[in-house]
Design a protein around this motif. Structure first.
Motif, mmCIF file in Angstrom:
data_model
loop_
_atom_site.group_PDB
_atom_site.id
_atom_site.type_symbol
_atom_site.label_atom_id
_atom_site.label_comp_id
_atom_site.label_asym_id
_atom_site.label_seq_id
_atom_site.Cartn_x
_atom_site.Cartn_y
_atom_site.Cartn_z
ATOM 1 N N ALA A 173 0.835 -1.206 0.000
ATOM 2 C CA ALA A 173 0.000 0.000 0.000
ATOM 3 C C ALA A 173 0.870 1.257 0.000
ATOM 4 C CB ALA A 173 -0.928 -0.007 1.213
ATOM 5 N N GLU A 174 1.994 1.219 0.701
ATOM 6 C CA GLU A 174 2.925 2.361 0.697
ATOM 7 C C GLU A 174 3.452 2.627 -0.705
ATOM 8 O OE1 GLU A 174 6.096 1.898 3.500
ATOM 9 O OE2 GLU A 174 4.756 1.429 5.172
ATOM 10 N N PHE A 175 3.772 1.564 -1.443
ATOM 11 C CA PHE A 175 4.278 1.720 -2.810
ATOM 12 C C PHE A 175 3.211 2.341 -3.714
ATOM 13 C CE2 PHE A 175 6.870 -2.330 -1.761
ATOM 14 C CZ PHE A 175 7.808 -1.560 -1.076
ATOM 15 N N ILE A 176 1.961 1.902 -3.534
ATOM 16 C CA ILE A 176 0.863 2.423 -4.360
ATOM 17 C C ILE A 176 0.655 3.909 -4.083
ATOM 18 C CG2 ILE A 176 -1.632 2.289 -4.755
ATOM 19 C CD1 ILE A 176 -1.311 -0.771 -4.110
ATOM 20 N N LYS A 177 0.673 4.293 -2.800
ATOM 21 C CA LYS A 177 0.533 5.711 -2.453
ATOM 22 C C LYS A 177 1.686 6.527 -3.025
ATOM 23 C CE LYS A 177 -2.035 4.849 1.836
ATOM 24 N NZ LYS A 177 -1.978 4.842 3.322
ATOM 25 N N MET A 178 2.885 5.939 -3.037
ATOM 26 C CA MET A 178 4.050 6.615 -3.601
ATOM 27 C C MET A 178 3.836 6.897 -5.094
ATOM 28 S SD MET A 178 7.931 5.173 -4.066
ATOM 29 C CE MET A 178 7.998 4.525 -2.383
ATOM 30 N N VAL A 179 3.268 5.915 -5.814
ATOM 31 C CA VAL A 179 3.008 6.084 -7.241
ATOM 32 C C VAL A 179 2.038 7.243 -7.478
ATOM 33 C CG1 VAL A 179 1.917 5.005 -9.252
ATOM 34 C CG2 VAL A 179 3.510 3.696 -7.852
ATOM 35 N N TYR A 180 0.976 7.309 -6.703
ATOM 36 C CA TYR A 180 -0.005 8.391 -6.853
ATOM 37 C C TYR A 180 0.625 9.745 -6.530
ATOM 38 C CZ TYR A 180 -4.114 5.520 -7.769
ATOM 39 O OH TYR A 180 -5.039 4.696 -8.359
ATOM 40 N N ASP A 181 1.424 9.813 -5.476
ATOM 41 C CA ASP A 181 2.079 11.076 -5.102
ATOM 42 C C ASP A 181 3.050 11.536 -6.185
ATOM 43 O OD1 ASP A 181 0.712 11.223 -2.729
ATOM 44 O OD2 ASP A 181 2.282 10.292 -1.526
ATOM 45 N N ILE A 278 -6.337 4.336 -1.480
ATOM 46 C CA ILE A 278 -6.295 5.719 -1.971
ATOM 47 C C ILE A 278 -7.648 6.370 -1.707
ATOM 48 C CG2 ILE A 278 -5.948 7.173 -4.021
ATOM 49 C CD1 ILE A 278 -3.443 5.687 -3.163
ATOM 50 N N ASP A 279 -7.639 7.613 -1.204
ATOM 51 C CA ASP A 279 -8.912 8.302 -0.984
ATOM 52 C C ASP A 279 -9.502 8.748 -2.321
ATOM 53 O OD1 ASP A 279 -8.259 11.412 -1.374
ATOM 54 O OD2 ASP A 279 -6.583 10.490 -0.325
ATOM 55 N N LYS A 280 -10.816 8.927 -2.338
ATOM 56 C CA LYS A 280 -11.523 9.216 -3.586
ATOM 57 C C LYS A 280 -11.105 10.553 -4.191
ATOM 58 C CE LYS A 280 -15.559 6.351 -2.592
ATOM 59 N NZ LYS A 280 -17.025 6.304 -2.389
ATOM 60 N N ALA A 281 -10.796 11.537 -3.363
ATOM 61 C CA ALA A 281 -10.388 12.850 -3.871
ATOM 62 C C ALA A 281 -9.077 12.745 -4.642
ATOM 63 C CB ALA A 281 -10.242 13.837 -2.719
ATOM 64 N N THR A 282 -8.121 11.984 -4.093
ATOM 65 C CA THR A 282 -6.830 11.804 -4.771
ATOM 66 C C THR A 282 -7.009 11.038 -6.076
ATOM 67 O OG1 THR A 282 -5.633 11.816 -2.664
ATOM 68 C CG2 THR A 282 -4.510 10.834 -4.541
ATOM 69 N N PHE A 283 -7.822 9.984 -6.059
ATOM 70 C CA PHE A 283 -8.052 9.195 -7.266
ATOM 71 C C PHE A 283 -8.706 10.046 -8.349
ATOM 72 C CE2 PHE A 283 -10.502 6.266 -9.932
ATOM 73 C CZ PHE A 283 -9.537 5.321 -10.238
ATOM 74 N N SER A 284 -9.696 10.837 -7.940
ATOM 75 C CA SER A 284 -10.385 11.712 -8.894
ATOM 76 C C SER A 284 -9.424 12.727 -9.495
ATOM 77 C CB SER A 284 -11.547 12.425 -8.191
ATOM 78 O OG SER A 284 -12.185 13.318 -9.067
ATOM 79 N N LEU A 285 -8.543 13.279 -8.665
ATOM 80 C CA LEU A 285 -7.554 14.251 -9.145
ATOM 81 C C LEU A 285 -6.615 13.614 -10.165
ATOM 82 C CD1 LEU A 285 -6.149 16.988 -9.064
ATOM 83 C CD2 LEU A 285 -4.905 16.225 -7.017
ATOM 84 N N VAL A 286 -6.181 12.396 -9.904
ATOM 85 C CA VAL A 286 -5.278 11.704 -10.830
ATOM 86 C C VAL A 286 -5.966 11.461 -12.175
ATOM 87 C CG1 VAL A 286 -4.158 9.482 -11.276
ATOM 88 C CG2 VAL A 286 -3.797 10.642 -9.100
ATOM 89 N N GLN A 287 -7.259 11.083 -12.161
ATOM 90 C CA GLN A 287 -7.977 10.866 -13.423
ATOM 91 C C GLN A 287 -8.094 12.163 -14.197
ATOM 92 O OE1 GLN A 287 -8.200 7.579 -13.789
ATOM 93 N NE2 GLN A 287 -7.530 7.649 -11.646
ATOM 94 N N GLU A 288 -8.355 13.278 -13.513
ATOM 95 C CA GLU A 288 -8.408 14.583 -14.178
ATOM 96 C C GLU A 288 -7.056 14.933 -14.785
ATOM 97 O OE1 GLU A 288 -9.844 17.643 -11.608
ATOM 98 O OE2 GLU A 288 -11.682 16.574 -11.109
ATOM 99 N N LEU A 289 -5.991 14.656 -14.039
ATOM 100 C CA LEU A 289 -4.639 14.959 -14.526
ATOM 101 C C LEU A 289 -4.319 14.143 -15.775
ATOM 102 C CD1 LEU A 289 -2.423 15.194 -11.320
ATOM 103 C CD2 LEU A 289 -2.941 16.998 -12.928
ATOM 104 N N LYS A 290 -4.685 12.871 -15.768
ATOM 105 C CA LYS A 290 -4.407 12.023 -16.928
ATOM 106 C C LYS A 290 -5.123 12.543 -18.168
ATOM 107 C CE LYS A 290 -5.528 8.057 -15.201
ATOM 108 N NZ LYS A 290 -5.845 6.628 -15.206
#
Length: 649
Positions: A173-181, A278-290
């Protein structure tokens, strides 16, 4: 040479072995009864009969032209369960003059008088199709109920006692959070993959292999030792990490056909099904960024300062106002400090011929403008949240649809004009052929103008099509944005995540002035000009210097005195940076130089005369206001239509 072919498609090793051996026994007995010996065996264990791309079968067909004369098989279903292909296969044996014996179905390719062959092969195909339907129906029912157990992705494992329970693997889970950050910080897929590999972080397939070994299972799947772009993308795309369980993502229409992606509205979706990483706000932000990076052709390398590995905060939203290209971040080490600034990429790579100005803006200046702008947004954001109505969302959708229709009508009108123009050109050429050159020149110019208009309208339509309408969860997004604004105001700075959440884009003009556009339509609610703000700030600093001179009862002043006091009031100035203001005071006749280094500047004008000069810079400033009150008024209060955030907001 005589060959035997055996096949079974079940996956139980022991039963497979017995069944395969039984087929061989039947074939050997038949061959022995007819005075034959099987010289070679071809075997497909665990392969469906509906497909004919089987290793053993393909090898047998290839060897027919070499040394095989007769092939023995137990029954038609062992050859295959596809009616049409089996019948074609029988014809092929006859054409190639090869002997095929199907024992249980009494078939001999040298004596094919049996009229029921088609019925037998059809029945074999129906069996596999009926079995496929039953399995599909059973799986579909479990998918709808959400009870179908699938292999959990990287970051999760199933509970040892209760396999229906999913648990988070903390280290993964730490690695996954690192990828999102890292992605939010501006890194692209490739850079993230390289970083994970360099750190020795195990790939998902390596983790899966370790689990299989622990459970005593052996897998033949290939293990990837290095992270790839696709692995990173899969982690960022997968909403499993926000607690959503998604089934029936793919389906096939035929037996052993290709899996096709199922539309999201037809998938079986279960939200809050398991613990989220991952919290929903962070996931949503990543989709917008992509989506934003795909639309603007953003690349991760643009998210770093040139000459540095540190991602810059404005990587994906900073543009040249004139040519539309991105601004390139640059870092330079001068004798006194490290300088960070942005300039137009076109100007930087191609020169002023392609973009007239550098559109240069210092990082510190840009950060200050953005901070001031965001501070003003808080009241407007609160108001938007409290008054937001879903009817506004529907109205916005309607407005965009109307705009799109208007543009399409305009495009069609221009195309009709172009047809008329070409028709008229042909008529004119036929009537006045002696003026052919003039007619061509005139009509070509008009044609180019119409084509340019059509292209411009098509670009507008493309922009509208790429516009993302805020979904019904926009109110939650706005609340999240308000939390970010409060954090920015409290900390006095903002990072890449904050910028991506709040800012749509920043266009920098040729004077280096930014035009900031916020998300959620907030920019339409605030009247703000960085140029006006810069002038107002500069006038405030000049007025503060004059106020400090008035308040200096010694009759003289110095650069040290003025810089220390104005810095204490919230406007950081060194002895060096205060000198231009002292020169202005000398030009206005307020100060004059002395020969005494301890008393460098005499105050020559009276307090009343200096107060009159202050009104040239701040006309509405009350005469009795002190320097401290003036500073507080600028930094923490409402002025005109501007709102400035203070402590505790």
């Amino acid at each position: 040479m005589n060959a035997g072919y055996v096949r079974l498609s079940r996956d139980d090793d022991k039963r497979n072995y017995v069944s395969i051996e039984n087929q061989k026994l039947i074939i050997n007995q038949y061959a022995s009864d007819h005075g034959m010996v099987i010289d070679r065996w071809y075997e497909d264990d665990g392969v469906s009969g509906y497909i004919f791309d089987r290793p053993g079968f393909q090898q047998m067909m290839a060897d027919l032209d070499k040394d095989i004369d007769t092939v023995y098989v137990k029954d038609f279903s062992r050859l295959g369960r596809h009616n049409a292909k089996v019948l074609l296969l029988l014809d092929e044996f006859q054409e190639r003059r090869k002997h095929l014996i199907v024992i249980d179905d009494n078939y001999d390719s040298f004596d094919s008088s049996d009229d029921t062959i088609g019925i037998k092969t059809w029945f074999n195909e129906r069996y596999v199709k009926d079995t496929s339907k039953k399995i599909k129906r059973a799986i579909g029912a479990r998918q709808k109920e959400g009870t179908l157990m699938t292999k959990p992705p990287f970051g999760y494992c199933r509970d040892a006692k209760d396999k229906s329970i999913l648990k988070i693997v903390p280290k993964e889970a730490e690695f996954i959070k690192m990828v999102y950050d890292l992605y939010i910080s501006g890194s692209g897929y490739r850079k993230i993959a390289n970083s994970l590999t360099d750190q020795g972080i195990p790939t998902p397939s390596m983790v899966q292999r370790e689990r299989e070994i622990e459970e005593g299972r052996v897998s033949k799947k290939k293990v990837a030792t290095s992270w790839s772009d696709s692995m990173v993308k899969e982690l960022l795309d997968n909403d499993f990490y926000i607690g959503t369980f998604r089934l029936r993502k793919r389906a096939r229409n035929t037996v052993h056909g290709k899996d096709k992606r199922v539309p999201k509205e037809e998938q079986c979706i279960f939200e809050d099904h398991h613990p989220a990483i991952i919290d929903k706000a962070t996931f949503s932000l990543v989709q917008e960024l992509k989506e934003k990076r795909n639309r603007t052709n953003y690349r991760g390398s643009r998210g770093e300062w040139i000459g540095s590995e540190i991602p810059n905060p404005f990587g994906s939203c900073l543009f040249c106002k004139d040519c539309g290209s991105r601004l390139t971040p640059i870092k330079r080490q001068t004798s006194s400090r490290e300088r960070k600034y942005y300039i137009c990429t076109t100007y930087n790579t191609k020169g002023r011929r392609y973009c007239e100005k550098a559109h240069l803006i210092e990082e510190n200046d840009l950060m200050e403008d953005v901070l001031n702008y965001i501070k003003m947004c808080r009241e407007a954001l609160c108001e938007v949240i409290s008054t937001y109505d879903m009817r506004d969302f529907e109205a916005e959708k309607k407005t965009l649809a109307e705009k799109r229709q208007d543009i399409q009508e305009e495009i069609q009108n221009r195309k009709n004009q172009l047809k008329v123009l070409l028709t008229q050109k042909i008529k004119d050429l036929s009537v006045a052929s002696e003026n052919e050159a003039l007619i061509h020149e005139t009509y070509d110019s008009m044609q180019k103008d119409l084509l340019a208009q059509i292209h411009g309208l098509e670009m507008q339509e493309k922009e509208l099509n790429e516009t993302t309408i805020e979904t019904p969860d926009v109110k939650d997004k706005l609340r999240n944005a308000l939390d970010v604004v409060d954090k920015i105001i409290a900390g006095g700075t903002l990072d890449r995540r904050d910028i991506e959440l709040l800012i749509e884009r920043i266009d920098v003009d040729k004077e280096g002035m930014p035009e900031i556009t916020l998300k959620y339509g907030l920019s339409d609610l605030i009247n703000y000009s960085p140029a006006d703000e810069m002038n107002r700030r500069e006038n405030t600093v000049i007025a503060l210097v004059m106020k400090l001179i008035i308040e200096d009862v010694r009759g003289y002043t110095s650069a040290k005195y003025l810089s220390e006091h104005i810095t204490a009031l919230g406007f950081k100035k060194t002895k060096q940076s205060i000198l231009p203001y002292i020169n202005l005071m000398k030009a206005l006749g307020i100060l004059e130089d002395t020969d005494n280094s301890l008393k460098p500047y005499n105050i020559v004008k009276t307090k009343e005369e200096i107060a009159a000069l202050i009104h040239q810079y701040l006309p509405d400033l009350p005469a009795q206001m002190t320097s401290e009150q003036l500073s507080n008024n600028y930094l923490h209060c409402v002025t005109g239509d501007r709102w400035y955030a203070g402590d505790g907001i």
